[in-house]
Design a protein around this motif. Structure first.
Motif, PDB file in Angstrom:
ATOM      1  N   THR A  67      30.286  -7.526  24.622  1.00 19.62           N
ATOM      2  CA  THR A  67      29.073  -8.391  24.394  1.00 19.62           C
ATOM      3  C   THR A  67      29.160  -9.662  25.581  1.00 19.62           C
ATOM      4  O   THR A  67      28.205 -10.134  25.744  1.00 19.62           O
TER       5      THR A  67
ATOM      6  N   LEU B 145      28.013  -1.028  24.510  1.00 17.95           N
ATOM      7  CA  LEU B 145      27.760  -1.771  23.378  1.00 17.95           C
ATOM      8  C   LEU B 145      27.093  -1.011  22.147  1.00 17.95           C
ATOM      9  O   LEU B 145      27.292  -1.329  21.007  1.00 17.95           O
TER      10      LEU B 145
ATOM     11  N   PHE C 213      19.992  -7.379  19.652  1.00 19.38           N
ATOM     12  CA  PHE C 213      21.398  -7.766  19.363  1.00 19.38           C
ATOM     13  C   PHE C 213      21.745  -8.936  18.697  1.00 19.38           C
ATOM     14  O   PHE C 213      22.833  -9.293  18.086  1.00 19.38           O
TER      15      PHE C 213
END
Lengths: 241, 548
Positions: free
Chosen positions: B198, B246, B338
């Motif tokens: 990330t 991710l 996110f």
């Protein structure tokens, strides 16, 4: 009156102290003193000797304190618990032990506990709520309110249960009276009756008395015990409000 | 005011759509006269069809375009029309031969973004001529002029928001993410899955936006643009790879590496041209569809936070369909997705931190309680009473040992680890006390262990206490043995205790065992194992501490 004492304790120094102090306190009142460092030794001694009083540690190596309580309170002998686990005191009293002596203990405290063998209950102590009966395979624990009455049978006793069942207990009626007097009344030399089982008292011809029970049966009341029964019923009535 | 502008296309010049626009270009500044004489562009052969790439270094261009303006019936035009201009270089705009705007940056650097107003007087119904003069200062042959002109607040802006605001939002958000994930990574020691990915994902987003839109935000030499354009594709590739990785990681998908195949498949599908939609938008769309399918399946199977990602990608696809031109709305939804994932995770981290704190406090309290554990303490005090009355010297020795043990336990209660040397000292004191109490002799053999290593406090002390709870060691000589084995993955410590009691085989997961496991978890997380078993005539406790 002399009696047989059994000390069940796995800590050598504690056993030594109990033995030394008991001998010192009771002196010639002890006819025999036995020491059992573990459960197996204790069982052997109980089965082969007429033990009157057991000083019991609830924390024997590898044993469960609850099982020990059940087993030893079902015996003919009275039990005094000597333990570090004061949190189990209430449970012990509810199983009908004479006293709970917390460790560490002084000579005076042990003397007080041993004296209960002759003068058992204190009014402010928790009443016995459960009785353990020996069976062929283990122990049955019965709540005292499920018992109508105990009937003396030689050195032993028979419990008449509300369910109609009859159970045999190795304790004499006298010893049961010692631990059950808070909720039971000795109405006759052969009967110990639970307060909740008494429906009414009846006088019969010839100054005889009977007690009617909730299950429809009647039990005789000893002439010398009528006042005692009336007094107990009156006291319970007051407690019940 | 409602004005319908009939542009051939709304955007005048896009590299990919340039051929559809009838633009011409001519190199050289001698053509300035064309501004006043638009017709020349159609007759003069030196004017070439539009190409965004410069043919010479620092070229001068003229672009010409015819625009038809229509008014709604009965409409009165009262406001000027604003054009949004993006261009590498210096420009002058001419509307029907009149200069209407210039970025006026004739220095060595310039901001690319500017606006030009067409005055109300010039917006009469009919055909008009727009000409743009460009000086590509500092740019070399082959570089892109990257000319884009659009009607402001219609297409070039993001739902009425100035593009620089959108760009700033993305860069700021990416930077915040970067800071957030760095903090989380530092705090959790890389325990959170996907943390490092990330961090690079945030860097990739920030760089793509910066390289794409930085020209609107900062001044820099014109000549840098071609180099900066070359940097953009690697970050874009990084963005797509990390986005896929991710999502799979955060959902805790099994066989993540194999499922990465959705990225090249999406890339291949996105190569199919569809109605003028840009390639990166097509890739966004295809990849999002795959990720939606994967997260929905993960949701069905109960994987990690698959539900969040399934909802997130469904919304992202809707956002992409609403904003097919630039995909800004899509990126905002992904950003929020996110951010939500991070927020949920940080909340969980907070809860875990509190849980760990509570666990530490509980363990401390357990250790303190161990000092006054009734069975040990009350039996010891009873023994002491007996010694005081019958053998005072024994009582003094015992009190001294008891005080030492309590002092060490008290010191241990505030610590998460102690040296094995300190731990062994505590064990030896305990064995001496128990030996005195049980009229026995106990010994601890630990010759082959590294006594400098750290271990959780009262670890072996608890195991030894357990041994006394389960064995009848009265009048018994017993040797406890501690050994150590070093392996490739860490170290193994084994404590063997002698068994002397038929009940000893019933060692169970009691309070002592739970204390040991909790202490080990506090000490090294999940990087340990603890086993206890009867081997021959000894009870062996094996503690494996892996490197972490």
């Amino acid at each position: 009156m002399s009696f047989n004492l059994l000390i069940v304790e796995d800590e050598p120094l504690v056993a030594k102290r109990l033995s030394r102090l008991s001998t010192d306190i009771l002196d010639d009142q002890i006819s025999a003193l036995h020491l059992a460092p573990d459960l197996d030794a204790a069982r052997n001694l109980v089965s082969s000797n007429p033990i009157d009083l057991i000083l019991l540690d609830l924390n024997l190596v590898g044993s469960d304190g609850f099982e020990l309580l059940k087993e030893f309170t079902s015996k003919a002998a009275h039990t005094i618990v000597v333990s570090a686990e004061t949190t189990r005191a209430l449970e012990a009293f509810e199983f009908g032990v004479l006293d709970f002596v917390p460790k560490p203990f002084t000579r005076d405290r042990l003397a007080k506990a041993l004296a209960r063998f002759w003068k058992p209950a204190f009014a402010n102590e928790p009443a016995t709520r459960q009785i353990a009966f020996e069976t062929g395979t283990g122990f049955d624990v019965v709540s005292t309110i499920d018992i109508l009455y105990f009937k003396g049978a030689d050195k032993y006793s028979e419990a008449m249960l509300k369910s109609g069942a009859v159970k045999f207990h190795t304790k004499s009626l006298n010893r049961l009276e010692d631990i059950l007097s808070a909720n039971f009344v000795r109405s006759h030399k052969s009967y110990l009756v639970q307060r909740g089982a008494i429906k009414s008292l009846r006088s019969l011809e010839g100054s005889r008395y009977e007690m009617d029970l909730v299950d429809g049966n009647s039990l005789p009341i000893g002439r010398t015990r009528v006042d005692h029964v009336r007094h107990a019923i009156s006291a319970w009535g007051g407690q019940n409000g | 005011m409602i004005i319908r502008y009939l542009f051939a296309v709304c955007l005048l010049c896009f590299a990919s759509t340039a051929q559809a626009v009838s633009l011409s270009s001519n190199i050289g500044d001698e053509r300035q006269s064309y501004a006043a004489n638009p017709g020349n562009t159609e007759t003069d052969p030196s004017w070439q069809p539009y190409s965004p790439f410069l043919k010479t270094d620092g070229a001068h261009f003229w672009y010409s375009h015819k625009i038809s303006v229509y008014h709604e019936p009965g409409e009165t035009v009262s406001n000027p029309l604003t054009l949004s201009v993006r261009l590498n270089g210096v420009f002058d705009f001419y509307w029907d031969g009149a200069l209407i705007g210039s970025n006026k940056y004739l220095g060595k650097s310039a901001s690319q973004y500017s606006r030009v107003h067409i005055p109300v007087s010039g917006l009469s119904e009919g055909e008009h001529q727009l000409k743009i003069h460009i000086v590509a200062l500092g740019m070399r042959a082959g570089d892109s002029s990257d000319l884009r002109v659009a009607v402001a607040a219609v297409k070039s802006d993001f739902f009425g928001v100035h593009p620089t605001v959108v760009s700033t939002f993305f860069i700021a958000t990416a930077s915040l993410f970067l800071a957030g994930y760095l903090t989380v990574t530092l705090r959790t020691g890389r325990q959170r899955p996907g943390n490092v990915a990330t961090i690079f994902f945030s860097i990739a987003i920030a760089m793509v936006v910066l390289l794409e839109d930085g020209r609107f935000l900062f001044k820099y030499p014109y000549g840098w643009q071609s180099f900066l354009d070359m940097l953009q594709p690697p970050f874009a590739v990084m963005f797509f790879i990390l986005l896929t990785w991710l999502v799979l990681t955060r959902i805790s998908y099994p066989n993540r590496l194999a499922w990465m195949v959705v990225l090249p498949v999406s890339l291949a599908i996105s190569l199919i041209e569809t109605g003028g939609i840009e390639h990166h938008i097509r890739l966004f769309f295809t990849l999002s569809l795959f990720l939606l399918a994967l997260s929905s399946y993960g949701w069905y199977r109960g994987y990690g936070n698959a539900r969040l990602f399934a909802i997130g990608f469904a919304l992202a696809i809707v956002a992409l369909l609403l904003d097919l031109d630039k995909g800004h709305l899509f990126l905002i939804v992904i950003t929020v997705l996110f951010a939500t994932d991070l927020a949920i995770d940080m909340r969980q981290q907070g809860k875990n931190a509190i849980r760990h704190l509570l666990m530490s406090e509980r363990l401390r309290s357990d250790l303190i309680k161990r000092n006054v554990q009734p069975h040990f303490l009350m039996n010891s005090l009873t023994a002491l009473m007996e010694w005081v009355e019958t053998s005072p010297d024994e009582a003094v020795n015992f009190i001294d040992g008891l005080a030492q043990e309590f002092r060490i336990l008290d010191e241990f209660s505030e610590r998460r680890s102690v040296s094995l040397k300190q731990e062994l000292a505590l064990c030896n004191i305990h064995l001496t006390l128990m030996g005195q109490r049980l009229a026995s002799c106990f010994r601890l053999e630990a010759s082959s262990v590294d006594t400098d290593q750290q271990v959780p406090p009262a670890l072996f002390h608890t195991l030894i206490e357990n041994a006394f709870s389960h064995n009848d060691y009265r009048a018994f000589e017993a040797t406890f043995v501690l050994t150590q084995e070093t392996t490739a993955s860490g170290r193994i410590l084994r404590l063997s205790v002698p068994v002397k009691n038929p009940h000893s085989s019933s060692h169970s997961a009691g309070l002592g065992t739970r204390y040991i496991e909790a202490r080990l978890e506090e000490f090294c997380g999940k990087a340990f194992s603890f086993q206890s078993e009867m081997i021959g005539s000894t009870w062996v406790s094996t503690i494996t501490l892996n490197r972490h």
